[in-house]
Design a protein around this motif. Sequence first.
Motif, PDB file in Angstrom:
ATOM      1  N   SER A  92       0.806  -1.110  -0.171  1.00 36.34           N
ATOM      2  CA  SER A  92       0.033  -0.004   0.042  1.00 36.34           C
ATOM      3  C   SER A  92       0.817   1.338   0.106  1.00 36.34           C
ATOM      4  O   SER A  92       0.487   2.242  -0.450  1.00 36.34           O
ATOM      5  CB  SER A  92      -0.975   0.079   1.097  1.00 36.34           C
ATOM      6  N   PRO A  95       2.784   2.028  -4.381  1.00 39.07           N
ATOM      7  CA  PRO A  95       1.686   1.640  -5.290  1.00 39.07           C
ATOM      8  C   PRO A  95       1.878   0.879  -6.605  1.00 39.07           C
ATOM      9  O   PRO A  95       0.929   0.221  -7.082  1.00 39.07           O
ATOM     10  CB  PRO A  95       0.973   3.060  -5.582  1.00 39.07           C
ATOM     11  N   SER A 192      -5.539   1.192   1.866  1.00 41.66           N
ATOM     12  CA  SER A 192      -4.993   2.579   1.337  1.00 41.66           C
ATOM     13  C   SER A 192      -4.960   3.623   2.495  1.00 41.66           C
ATOM     14  O   SER A 192      -4.298   4.856   2.358  1.00 41.66           O
ATOM     15  CB  SER A 192      -6.039   3.124   0.336  1.00 41.66           C
ATOM     16  N   SER A 222      -1.582   7.634  -1.401  1.00 39.38           N
ATOM     17  CA  SER A 222      -2.967   7.017  -1.358  1.00 39.38           C
ATOM     18  C   SER A 222      -3.876   6.807  -2.358  1.00 39.38           C
ATOM     19  O   SER A 222      -4.603   6.068  -2.897  1.00 39.38           O
ATOM     20  CB  SER A 222      -3.574   7.619  -0.090  1.00 39.38           C
ATOM     21  N   VAL A 226      -5.230   3.722  -4.470  1.00 39.01           N
ATOM     22  CA  VAL A 226      -6.876   3.434  -4.842  1.00 39.01           C
ATOM     23  C   VAL A 226      -6.993   3.281  -6.650  1.00 39.01           C
ATOM     24  O   VAL A 226      -7.760   2.548  -7.115  1.00 39.01           O
ATOM     25  CB  VAL A 226      -7.407   4.295  -4.220  1.00 39.01           C
ATOM     26  N   GLN A 250     -10.013  10.401  -2.115  1.00 40.66           N
ATOM     27  CA  GLN A 250      -8.924   9.937  -1.416  1.00 40.66           C
ATOM     28  C   GLN A 250      -8.222  11.053  -1.167  1.00 40.66           C
ATOM     29  O   GLN A 250      -7.709  11.357  -0.124  1.00 40.66           O
ATOM     30  CB  GLN A 250      -8.060   8.875  -2.110  1.00 40.66           C
TER      31      GLN A 250
END
Length: 263
Positions: A92, A95, A192, A222, A226, A250
Amino acid sequence: MEEGYTSLPTSHLLGSVPAAVAEENTKGAAGESSSANLQIFPPANGGYQAPGSPYGGDDQAASSWRGVCSISSYSPYFNVDTDIVVGRLTSSVYPMNDFTRKIDGNPDLYGPIWISTTLVFMLAALGNCATYLMHKRNEPDTTWTFDVTFVNWAACIIYGYALAVPVAFYFLLQYFGCNASLIRLWCMWGYSLFIFVPSALLLIAPVEIFRWIIIILAGAASSWFVALNLKSYTEGSDLMVLIVSALLLQFVLALFIKIFFFV
């Protein structure tokens, strides 16, 4: 023959032997059946048997809600060890790793619940700590008080976001004909949020420009995480609007964390 004694025919006595043997065989079969039933007790899923299962019948259809209320129905989503959770936390933060592939066989809810709960208490505690440092720096002569409402706000925002946003995107993906899993979306969105946990430690520093740099970097990482993993559900479909919406949501969450808790 003496009086008081009655003789029975030999054929009658011989006929009673097969009947007794048949009765013993029936009792033995019943005992074996009971023993076989005891071997499958308690049944799986905490007593719940779905209609059509080997030990469940159509009479279970009316009580199918018991599977939802059974704790054992959710135990597979907590069947992870430390190495698996640490590996997913690392994915996480970076990414570019294929997080969707890692959770495809075993999505968990342990990590998202732990991350959300940790983030709630860290935002409440470190947010007050950050405002204290800023207050002492700018107004050292005035009294500072602890804002206990930070706990309520953090719980409502983090738990509400981690629960409601994946549900909303699940129904949107289903509406547009994409094959999505609600558990996997909860897992992905929960992980996330992990990057905000170490970021909250850095946001204590009473330097405003440094705080903005940290929250922008954390929000960007983050959001990209996602969007990158949500894209795997929309392959072959022109649903870039959904991906951009998830990315913006986000990033808005990151800005809210900075503006509300680390003023």
